[in-house]
Design a protein around this motif. Sequence first.
Motif, PDB file in Angstrom:
ATOM      1  N   ARG A  75      40.864 -21.653  18.335  1.00  0.00           N
ATOM      2  CA  ARG A  75      41.931 -22.616  18.598  1.00  0.00           C
ATOM      3  C   ARG A  75      43.311 -21.966  18.561  1.00  0.00           C
ATOM      4  O   ARG A  75      44.214 -22.384  19.295  1.00  0.00           O
ATOM      5  CB  ARG A  75      41.851 -23.746  17.565  1.00  0.00           C
ATOM      6  CG  ARG A  75      42.860 -24.850  17.757  1.00  0.00           C
ATOM      7  CD  ARG A  75      42.686 -25.905  16.698  1.00  0.00           C
ATOM      8  NE  ARG A  75      43.707 -26.931  16.781  1.00  0.00           N
ATOM      9  CZ  ARG A  75      43.820 -27.941  15.937  1.00  0.00           C
ATOM     10  NH1 ARG A  75      42.946 -28.070  14.934  1.00  0.00           N
ATOM     11  NH2 ARG A  75      44.775 -28.838  16.073  1.00  0.00           N
ATOM     12  N   ASP A  76      43.483 -20.949  17.732  1.00  0.00           N
ATOM     13  CA  ASP A  76      44.770 -20.249  17.640  1.00  0.00           C
ATOM     14  C   ASP A  76      44.804 -19.020  18.546  1.00  0.00           C
ATOM     15  O   ASP A  76      45.501 -18.040  18.258  1.00  0.00           O
ATOM     16  CB  ASP A  76      45.081 -19.858  16.193  1.00  0.00           C
ATOM     17  CG  ASP A  76      43.886 -19.233  15.494  1.00  0.00           C
ATOM     18  OD1 ASP A  76      42.802 -19.191  16.105  1.00  0.00           O
ATOM     19  OD2 ASP A  76      44.023 -18.785  14.348  1.00  0.00           O
ATOM     20  N   ASN A  77      44.019 -19.065  19.632  1.00  0.00           N
ATOM     21  CA  ASN A  77      44.061 -18.064  20.709  1.00  0.00           C
ATOM     22  C   ASN A  77      43.723 -16.653  20.229  1.00  0.00           C
ATOM     23  O   ASN A  77      44.370 -15.668  20.609  1.00  0.00           O
ATOM     24  CB  ASN A  77      45.435 -18.060  21.388  1.00  0.00           C
ATOM     25  CG  ASN A  77      45.751 -19.370  22.077  1.00  0.00           C
ATOM     26  OD1 ASN A  77      44.869 -20.001  22.654  1.00  0.00           O
ATOM     27  ND2 ASN A  77      47.000 -19.803  22.004  1.00  0.00           N
ATOM     28  N   VAL A  78      42.719 -16.546  19.401  1.00  0.00           N
ATOM     29  CA  VAL A  78      42.220 -15.252  18.948  1.00  0.00           C
ATOM     30  C   VAL A  78      40.831 -15.043  19.554  1.00  0.00           C
ATOM     31  O   VAL A  78      39.942 -15.884  19.367  1.00  0.00           O
ATOM     32  CB  VAL A  78      42.152 -15.183  17.413  1.00  0.00           C
ATOM     33  CG1 VAL A  78      41.571 -13.838  16.971  1.00  0.00           C
ATOM     34  CG2 VAL A  78      43.534 -15.385  16.806  1.00  0.00           C
ATOM     35  N   PRO A 122      36.192 -23.014  20.061  1.00  0.00           N
ATOM     36  CA  PRO A 122      37.580 -23.312  20.447  1.00  0.00           C
ATOM     37  C   PRO A 122      38.203 -24.489  19.702  1.00  0.00           C
ATOM     38  O   PRO A 122      39.423 -24.683  19.784  1.00  0.00           O
ATOM     39  CB  PRO A 122      37.463 -23.613  21.948  1.00  0.00           C
ATOM     40  CG  PRO A 122      36.269 -22.845  22.392  1.00  0.00           C
ATOM     41  CD  PRO A 122      35.315 -22.953  21.246  1.00  0.00           C
ATOM     42  N   LYS A 123      37.428 -25.264  18.980  1.00  0.00           N
ATOM     43  CA  LYS A 123      37.975 -26.373  18.191  1.00  0.00           C
ATOM     44  C   LYS A 123      38.484 -25.901  16.830  1.00  0.00           C
ATOM     45  O   LYS A 123      39.154 -26.666  16.130  1.00  0.00           O
ATOM     46  CB  LYS A 123      36.906 -27.439  17.965  1.00  0.00           C
ATOM     47  CG  LYS A 123      36.341 -28.042  19.238  1.00  0.00           C
ATOM     48  CD  LYS A 123      35.240 -29.032  18.898  1.00  0.00           C
ATOM     49  CE  LYS A 123      34.584 -29.601  20.148  1.00  0.00           C
ATOM     50  NZ  LYS A 123      33.481 -30.531  19.808  1.00  0.00           N
ATOM     51  N   LYS A 125      40.219 -22.911  14.076  1.00  0.00           N
ATOM     52  CA  LYS A 125      41.061 -21.735  13.894  1.00  0.00           C
ATOM     53  C   LYS A 125      40.220 -20.579  13.369  1.00  0.00           C
ATOM     54  O   LYS A 125      39.081 -20.779  12.934  1.00  0.00           O
ATOM     55  CB  LYS A 125      42.203 -22.046  12.936  1.00  0.00           C
ATOM     56  CG  LYS A 125      43.214 -23.036  13.488  1.00  0.00           C
ATOM     57  CD  LYS A 125      44.374 -23.229  12.523  1.00  0.00           C
ATOM     58  CE  LYS A 125      45.409 -24.180  13.101  1.00  0.00           C
ATOM     59  NZ  LYS A 125      46.560 -24.379  12.180  1.00  0.00           N
ATOM     60  N   LEU A 126      40.812 -19.398  13.389  1.00  0.00           N
ATOM     61  CA  LEU A 126      40.049 -18.200  13.017  1.00  0.00           C
ATOM     62  C   LEU A 126      39.510 -18.292  11.594  1.00  0.00           C
ATOM     63  O   LEU A 126      38.333 -17.989  11.352  1.00  0.00           O
ATOM     64  CB  LEU A 126      40.934 -16.962  13.175  1.00  0.00           C
ATOM     65  CG  LEU A 126      40.255 -15.630  12.828  1.00  0.00           C
ATOM     66  CD1 LEU A 126      39.053 -15.387  13.714  1.00  0.00           C
ATOM     67  CD2 LEU A 126      41.258 -14.487  12.954  1.00  0.00           C
ATOM     68  N   ASP A 127      40.352 -18.711  10.659  1.00  0.00           N
ATOM     69  CA  ASP A 127      39.897 -18.825   9.267  1.00  0.00           C
ATOM     70  C   ASP A 127      38.788 -19.863   9.140  1.00  0.00           C
ATOM     71  O   ASP A 127      37.839 -19.679   8.369  1.00  0.00           O
ATOM     72  CB  ASP A 127      41.069 -19.195   8.358  1.00  0.00           C
ATOM     73  CG  ASP A 127      42.097 -18.076   8.269  1.00  0.00           C
ATOM     74  OD1 ASP A 127      41.721 -16.922   8.548  1.00  0.00           O
ATOM     75  OD2 ASP A 127      43.263 -18.359   7.938  1.00  0.00           O
ATOM     76  N   ASP A 128      38.896 -20.952   9.917  1.00  0.00           N
ATOM     77  CA  ASP A 128      37.865 -21.993   9.848  1.00  0.00           C
ATOM     78  C   ASP A 128      36.540 -21.507  10.432  1.00  0.00           C
ATOM     79  O   ASP A 128      35.478 -21.965  10.006  1.00  0.00           O
ATOM     80  CB  ASP A 128      38.335 -23.248  10.594  1.00  0.00           C
ATOM     81  CG  ASP A 128      39.566 -23.874   9.945  1.00  0.00           C
ATOM     82  OD1 ASP A 128      39.742 -23.672   8.722  1.00  0.00           O
ATOM     83  OD2 ASP A 128      40.338 -24.541  10.653  1.00  0.00           O
ATOM     84  N   VAL A 129      36.600 -20.598  11.405  1.00  0.00           N
ATOM     85  CA  VAL A 129      35.361 -20.057  11.978  1.00  0.00           C
ATOM     86  C   VAL A 129      34.562 -19.323  10.908  1.00  0.00           C
ATOM     87  O   VAL A 129      33.332 -19.466  10.814  1.00  0.00           O
ATOM     88  CB  VAL A 129      35.686 -19.125  13.163  1.00  0.00           C
ATOM     89  CG1 VAL A 129      34.418 -18.420  13.649  1.00  0.00           C
ATOM     90  CG2 VAL A 129      36.298 -19.920  14.299  1.00  0.00           C
TER      91      VAL A 129
END
Length: 326
Positions: A75-78, A122-123, A125-129
């Motif tokens: 989601r944060d384009n990473v 894509p829903k 953020k990187l930390d949430d992944v």
Amino acid sequence: MGTAFIILLVFAFFIFMSSFFTVKQQSSVIIERFGKFQSVRNSGLQLKIPVVDRVAGRVNLKIQQLDVIIETKTRDNVFIKMKVSVQFKVIQEKVYDAFYKLEYPHDQITAYVFDVVRAEVPKLKLDDVFERKDDIAIAVKRELNEAMTTYGYDIINTLVTDIDPDIQVKNAMNRINAADREKTAAEFEAESSRIRIVAKAKAEAESKRLQGQGIADQRREIARGLVESVEVLNNVGINSQEASALIVVTQHYDTLQAIGADANSNLILLPNSPQAGSDMLNNMVASFTASNQVGEMMKKTNKKVEKPKPIQPQSGYEDDIQPETK
């Protein structure tokens, strides 16, 4: 005649032997008769009709694992690469569906994994992944079970075994973590320094308080000793002024003795002579005597001073003032 018979006998032997075949454990064999499905044979020694029946294929019933590597965006384009391991097997009762309905099961499973992961990641953020990778694995398993059961496959488990961001993103995350840890360490060091400073200040304050209390007690005892000394000297006929002067001189000599006891002292008293003590005593006695005489004279003078009388008007003054005649 004999040669033809031997050849026919050898051919019949090979035909007979080809009627038997074996199926390994945890596998199944598909038998076709003239190209049409005939039966499913399980492990053990099996018999088929030579020439008419043939082994169309073997199906592995063991649990298999397929590793799927997916590149997707958060989601944060990473951009990250994820490795999803899918553990599956063929359902023994649905060997026919697994063999005839689906030709390339690995490609089918890979397609579903790509679809689910690229819809879920894509829903987040990187930390949430990283924190919710188990939720992603559960979503993949649910989607695969719904799709692959139709084809005779059972999805045992799905695992997100690796999440690999871009190298620059990993370096940035490492710098953030290092800065956060340095910040925490600095806060702990500052708190530790504050505690030491406060403790030192409290200790110094307590030391000063006790030191002041000790000095006050010392002075109180000195004063009490002086009072007792004056009383003793009064009892032998020495008045208070002479007693005070004598005590001061005694303290003077005690001070000189204390200074002389220190071999490393650099203190010099000026002026200093053998007659200094006697002169000090005479001067103090004379000063006290003069002070008493001045006090007595001031008391006598105050008694003789009278209050001033009020001013009276002069007689005949009023008679000299005549009213003005017209």
